[in-house]
Design a protein around this motif. Structure first.
Motif, short mmCIF file in Angstrom:
data_model
loop_
_atom_site.label_atom_id
_atom_site.label_comp_id
_atom_site.label_asym_id
_atom_site.label_seq_id
_atom_site.Cartn_x
_atom_site.Cartn_y
_atom_site.Cartn_z
N GLY A 43 -16.08 8.28 69.86
CA GLY A 43 -15.80 9.69 69.60
C GLY A 43 -16.51 10.12 68.33
N ASN A 44 -15.94 11.09 67.63
CA ASN A 44 -16.58 11.64 66.44
C ASN A 44 -16.04 11.08 65.13
OD1 ASN A 44 -18.26 13.29 67.97
ND2 ASN A 44 -16.71 14.91 68.08
N ASP A 45 -15.14 10.14 65.18
CA ASP A 45 -14.54 9.60 63.97
C ASP A 45 -15.37 8.46 63.39
OD1 ASP A 45 -12.06 11.16 63.88
OD2 ASP A 45 -11.59 10.13 65.76
N PHE A 46 -15.09 8.16 62.12
CA PHE A 46 -15.77 7.03 61.48
C PHE A 46 -14.75 6.23 60.69
CE2 PHE A 46 -15.85 10.26 58.24
CZ PHE A 46 -15.66 9.56 57.06
N ILE A 47 -15.14 5.05 60.27
CA ILE A 47 -14.24 4.18 59.51
C ILE A 47 -15.04 3.48 58.41
CG2 ILE A 47 -14.57 2.20 61.07
CD1 ILE A 47 -11.64 1.44 60.52
N ARG A 48 -14.36 3.24 57.30
CA ARG A 48 -14.87 2.36 56.24
C ARG A 48 -13.93 1.17 56.22
NH1 ARG A 48 -15.67 6.70 51.63
NH2 ARG A 48 -17.70 7.46 52.30
N ILE A 49 -14.50 -0.02 56.31
CA ILE A 49 -13.66 -1.21 56.41
C ILE A 49 -14.36 -2.42 55.80
CG2 ILE A 49 -14.48 -1.84 58.73
CD1 ILE A 49 -11.44 -2.42 59.36
N SER A 50 -13.58 -3.31 55.21
CA SER A 50 -14.12 -4.55 54.66
C SER A 50 -13.22 -5.71 55.09
CB SER A 50 -14.25 -4.47 53.14
OG SER A 50 -13.01 -4.19 52.55
N PHE A 51 -13.79 -6.91 55.09
CA PHE A 51 -13.09 -8.08 55.59
C PHE A 51 -13.29 -9.29 54.67
CE2 PHE A 51 -14.36 -5.57 59.26
CZ PHE A 51 -13.21 -5.51 60.02
N GLU B 258 -8.26 -23.54 48.31
CA GLU B 258 -9.03 -23.95 49.50
C GLU B 258 -9.38 -22.74 50.35
OE1 GLU B 258 -7.26 -28.44 50.17
OE2 GLU B 258 -6.19 -26.73 51.03
N LEU B 259 -8.43 -21.81 50.49
CA LEU B 259 -8.72 -20.59 51.26
C LEU B 259 -9.89 -19.84 50.67
CD1 LEU B 259 -5.19 -19.08 52.02
CD2 LEU B 259 -6.77 -20.13 53.61
N LEU B 260 -9.89 -19.69 49.35
CA LEU B 260 -10.98 -18.96 48.70
C LEU B 260 -12.29 -19.72 48.79
CD1 LEU B 260 -9.12 -17.59 45.57
CD2 LEU B 260 -9.84 -16.33 47.60
N GLU B 261 -12.22 -21.04 48.70
CA GLU B 261 -13.43 -21.87 48.74
C GLU B 261 -14.13 -21.77 50.10
OE1 GLU B 261 -14.74 -26.55 48.21
OE2 GLU B 261 -12.67 -25.96 47.81
N TYR B 262 -13.36 -21.61 51.17
CA TYR B 262 -13.91 -21.57 52.52
C TYR B 262 -13.99 -20.16 53.11
CZ TYR B 262 -12.95 -26.60 52.32
OH TYR B 262 -12.90 -27.92 51.97
N SER B 263 -13.86 -19.13 52.27
CA SER B 263 -13.86 -17.75 52.77
C SER B 263 -15.13 -17.01 52.38
CB SER B 263 -12.65 -17.00 52.22
OG SER B 263 -11.46 -17.55 52.71
N VAL B 264 -15.48 -16.05 53.22
CA VAL B 264 -16.67 -15.22 53.01
C VAL B 264 -16.21 -13.76 52.99
CG1 VAL B 264 -18.88 -14.49 53.98
CG2 VAL B 264 -18.16 -16.87 54.19
N ASP B 265 -16.66 -13.02 51.97
CA ASP B 265 -16.37 -11.59 51.90
C ASP B 265 -17.40 -10.82 52.69
OD1 ASP B 265 -14.06 -11.49 50.20
OD2 ASP B 265 -15.34 -12.08 48.53
N ILE B 266 -16.93 -9.91 53.51
CA ILE B 266 -17.81 -8.98 54.22
C ILE B 266 -17.65 -7.64 53.50
CG2 ILE B 266 -18.34 -7.85 56.41
CD1 ILE B 266 -18.72 -10.92 56.43
N PRO B 267 -18.72 -7.18 52.83
CA PRO B 267 -18.59 -5.94 52.06
C PRO B 267 -18.28 -4.74 52.96
CG PRO B 267 -20.85 -6.78 52.00
CD PRO B 267 -20.03 -7.76 52.78
N GLU B 268 -17.88 -3.67 52.33
CA GLU B 268 -17.47 -2.47 53.06
C GLU B 268 -18.56 -2.00 54.01
OE1 GLU B 268 -14.88 0.78 51.30
OE2 GLU B 268 -16.89 1.63 51.20
N ILE B 269 -18.14 -1.72 55.24
CA ILE B 269 -19.03 -1.21 56.28
C ILE B 269 -18.51 0.17 56.66
CG2 ILE B 269 -19.76 -1.51 58.69
CD1 ILE B 269 -19.42 -4.53 58.31
N THR B 270 -19.42 1.13 56.77
CA THR B 270 -19.07 2.46 57.26
C THR B 270 -19.77 2.62 58.60
OG1 THR B 270 -18.96 3.31 55.02
CG2 THR B 270 -19.13 4.93 56.79
N THR C 188 -9.50 -6.42 54.35
CA THR C 188 -9.21 -6.30 52.92
C THR C 188 -9.25 -4.85 52.43
OG1 THR C 188 -11.53 -6.77 52.39
CG2 THR C 188 -9.99 -8.63 52.39
N GLY C 189 -9.73 -3.96 53.27
CA GLY C 189 -9.74 -2.54 52.92
C GLY C 189 -10.16 -1.74 54.13
N SER C 190 -9.53 -0.59 54.35
CA SER C 190 -9.93 0.28 55.45
C SER C 190 -9.57 1.72 55.13
CB SER C 190 -9.28 -0.15 56.77
OG SER C 190 -7.89 0.09 56.74
#
Length: 142
Positions: free
Chosen positions: A61-69, A44-56, A137-139
């Motif tokens: 400041g001057n830092d950046f991040i790569r993250i997915s949800f 049920e969790l997977l059926e009702y979940s949406v993946d947000i692909p990696e965002i950079t 799910t990733g950072s």
């Protein structure tokens, strides 16, 4: 005298059967009640979940991040709405992260706060259903 003894034995047997039945009902209700409050299954969790692909994106400041949800909703309708609103969700994520310093999202507590903040902001968009949980799910922070 013999009739009184027989009535007394029948009464004791009847009370014993009633008590055993009551205990059985309570046990059955407790066991089935515990299963219902256990929450949704993984399917049920997977059926009702949406993946947000990696965002950079840039942080404050001057830092950046790569993250997915992965965003968990409460229904199929909510999932469909969230998939249509993907550009708005990405916008919310980018704006929220652009206000954060790296130290604010490092560590378990910082990540939990970010997940909760994104959940609240995305729920403001939702018309049918709501977001139950946001998972990182990733950072990658440099």
């Amino acid at each position: 005298m013999k009739n009184n003894k027989l009535v007394m034995i029948m009464l004791i047997i009847l009370i014993t059967i009633t008590l055993v039945g009551a205990v059985a009902v309570v046990v059955v209700l407790k066991v089935t009640g515990a299963e219902n409050t256990a929450g949704p299954t993984i399917d049920e969790l997977l059926e009702y979940s949406v993946d947000i692909p990696e965002i950079t994106t840039n942080l404050a400041g001057n830092d950046f991040i790569r993250i997915s949800f992965k965003i968990q909703t409460d229904s199929k309708k909510a999932k469909e709405e969230l998939e249509k609103r993907d550009f708005q969700v990405n916008n919310i994520i980018i704006h929220t992260l652009s206000e954060k310093k790296p130290e604010e999202i490092q560590g378990s507590q910082g990540q939990k706060l970010l997940e909760e903040e994104l959940k609240e902001k995305v729920n403001e968009l939702m018309m049918s259903g709501k977001v139950e949980k946001v998972y990182i799910t990733g950072s990658l922070l440099p």
